[in-house]
Design an enzyme around this catalytic site. Structure first.
Site, PDB file in Angstrom:
ATOM      1  CE1 TYR A   1       1.101  -0.211   4.405  1.00 33.61           C
ATOM      2  CE2 TYR A   1      -0.104   1.856   4.411  1.00 33.61           C
ATOM      3  CZ  TYR A   1       0.767   0.984   5.018  1.00 33.61           C
ATOM      4  OH  TYR A   1       1.324   1.301   6.232  1.00 33.61           O
TER       5      TYR A   1
ATOM      6  NE  ARG B   1       6.828   4.538   0.546  1.00 35.91           N
ATOM      7  CZ  ARG B   1       6.532   5.327   1.576  1.00 35.91           C
ATOM      8  NH1 ARG B   1       7.469   5.644   2.458  1.00 35.91           N
ATOM      9  NH2 ARG B   1       5.318   5.819   1.744  1.00 35.91           N
TER      10      ARG B   1
ATOM     11  NE  ARG C   1      -5.828 -19.358   4.197  1.00 34.26           N
ATOM     12  CZ  ARG C   1      -4.771 -19.966   4.738  1.00 34.26           C
ATOM     13  NH1 ARG C   1      -4.544 -21.245   4.473  1.00 34.26           N
ATOM     14  NH2 ARG C   1      -3.952 -19.305   5.528  1.00 34.26           N
TER      15      ARG C   1
ATOM     16  CG  HIS D   1       0.496 -20.680   2.649  1.00 37.22           C
ATOM     17  ND1 HIS D   1      -0.534 -21.486   3.053  1.00 37.22           N
ATOM     18  CD2 HIS D   1       0.871 -19.974   3.741  1.00 37.22           C
ATOM     19  CE1 HIS D   1      -0.778 -21.287   4.334  1.00 37.22           C
ATOM     20  NE2 HIS D   1       0.059 -20.373   4.782  1.00 37.22           N
TER      21      HIS D   1
ATOM     22  CE  LYS E   1       3.003   3.334   3.207  1.00 37.01           C
ATOM     23  NZ  LYS E   1       3.076   3.402   4.656  1.00 37.01           N
TER      24      LYS E   1
ATOM     25  CD  GLU F   1       9.944   1.690  10.391  1.00 33.82           C
ATOM     26  OE1 GLU F   1       9.760   2.655   9.628  1.00 33.82           O
ATOM     27  OE2 GLU F   1       9.816   0.505  10.033  1.00 33.82           O
TER      28      GLU F   1
ATOM     29  CG  LEU G   1       8.251   2.563   4.652  1.00 34.68           C
ATOM     30  CD1 LEU G   1       8.090   1.437   3.638  1.00 34.68           C
ATOM     31  CD2 LEU G   1       6.920   3.207   4.948  1.00 34.68           C
TER      32      LEU G   1
HETATM   33  N1  PLP Z   1       7.543   3.829   8.936  1.00 33.46           N
HETATM   34  C1  PLP Z   1       6.418   3.081   8.892  1.00 33.46           C
HETATM   35  C2  PLP Z   1       6.424   1.711   9.479  1.00 33.46           C
HETATM   36  C3  PLP Z   1       5.254   3.601   8.296  1.00 33.46           C
HETATM   37  O1  PLP Z   1       4.131   2.862   8.242  1.00 33.46           O
HETATM   38  C4  PLP Z   1       5.285   4.920   7.766  1.00 33.46           C
HETATM   39  C5  PLP Z   1       4.106   5.509   7.140  1.00 33.46           C
HETATM   40  O2  PLP Z   1       3.044   4.968   7.124  1.00 33.46           O
HETATM   41  C6  PLP Z   1       6.473   5.655   7.856  1.00 33.46           C
HETATM   42  C7  PLP Z   1       7.590   5.071   8.438  1.00 33.46           C
HETATM   43  C8  PLP Z   1       6.555   7.055   7.324  1.00 33.46           C
HETATM   44  O3  PLP Z   1       6.598   7.053   5.919  1.00 33.46           O
HETATM   45  P1  PLP Z   1       6.063   8.289   5.064  1.00 33.46           P
HETATM   46  O4  PLP Z   1       6.811   9.495   5.502  1.00 33.46           O
HETATM   47  O5  PLP Z   1       6.371   7.910   3.660  1.00 33.46           O
HETATM   48  O6  PLP Z   1       4.599   8.400   5.336  1.00 33.46           O
END
Ligand code: PLP
Length: 284
Positions: A32, A51, A100, A102, A147, A179, A203
């Protein structure tokens, strides 16, 4: 009633449905994006598209043609829903498959969704007083650069933060600050703006990238390097970044004050520079 985009069609939200056999529903098999719109215009759309393509590649999903149409889809959704300031949520799953199983189905027909989301209201004093955070063990997989919609560790962490009346949960792995549950983390350590390097453990936030560029413009010393939980506790300033929260000072972590317990000067300079960049004016 809002209009959303699903698999080539513009539909009222109530009429948009996905199969119970969708692999996104059964396996969390999808990716997403969340794009912020300011004054009707998507912010850093090209970076989000890049991304998204990287996430699609990382998840071995087919690249639908609709990804190239995303700017037009977002524009139409904003017009049809009469929105100026909102988020656009984009999701791609491997689609429905029977029965279903995997491993990937022979013929996958991906599900592609784009829908507007309202802007999260932050606490009124988030910018003047800062927010609090807790730390939690990072129990996620080792491809957090994708993501993925597979967000159970993130939702559990965020819920724990809510239950402890904190705004964000910060993932820590082997004493390294990674993070937030839905944000990236910055700390001012011995005068240097420090943030975890963009590797497979986190991320690479688009907001993080914008803030790094703003920091360079402001001539701030920046270090993309790992830092420890002890360094986080001892940092002069800490703040988080994300598309939905933007730049938010963190003034308390695990019940300890960060610095003087007030938003610091580096954070405020960057928050103001960020607001100028998005053209929304500087917050008071
Ligand atoms: N880290 C994670 C795990 C996230 O889910 C997000 C955003 O949803 C971010 C960092 C921040 O990313 P962005 O600045 O692209 O929204």
């Amino acid at each position: 009633m809002s209009t959303i985009y699903l698999n080539g069609k513009y539909l009222p939200l109530e009429q948009a449905t996905v199969s119970v056999e969708d692999r996104g529903f059964l396996f969390g098999d999808g990716v997403y994006e969340v794009v912020r719109l300011y004054h009707g215009r998507p912010f850093e759309l090209e970076a989000h598209l890049q991304r998204l393509r990287r996430s699609i590649q990382g998840a071995h999903l087919p690249l639908p043609n609709a990804v190239a149409d995303l700017p037009a889809i977002i524009e139409r959704l904003m017009a049809e829903n009469d929105l100026q300031d909102a988020n656009a949520y984009v999701e791609l799953t491997r689609g429905p498959a029977h029965p279903r199983s995997h491993a990937f189905p022979a013929q996958a027909r991906p599900t592609f969704l784009v829908m507007p989301l309202p802007i999260h209201a932050l606490p009124d004093d988030a910018f003047t007083r800062g927010v609090s955070a807790i730390t939690v063990p990072d129990v996620r997989w080792r491809r957090c650069d994708i993501k993925s919609i597979m967000l159970l560790p993130n939702t559990l962490a965020k819920q724990q933060a809510r239950e402890q009346e904190a705004f964000e949960a910060i993932f820590v792995r082997d004493a390294i600050v990674i993070e937030g549950a839905s944000t990236n983390m910055f700390a001012v350590i011995e005068g240097l703006l420090t943030t975890h390097p963009a590797d497979q453990d986190m991320l690479a936030g688009i907001t993080r990238q914008v803030v790094l560029a703003l920091a360079a413009d402001l001539g701030l010393g920046v270090r993309e390097a790992q830092f420890t939980l002890d360094q986080l506790y001892g940092a002069e300033e800490v703040f988080l970044t994300s598309t939905t929260a933007e730049v938010v000072p963190i003034t308390q972590i695990d019940g300890r004050l960060v610095g003087q317990g007030r938003p610091g000067p580096v954070t405020m300079r960057l928050a103001e520079a960020f607001q100028k960049t998005v053209g929304a004016g500087i917050r008071g």
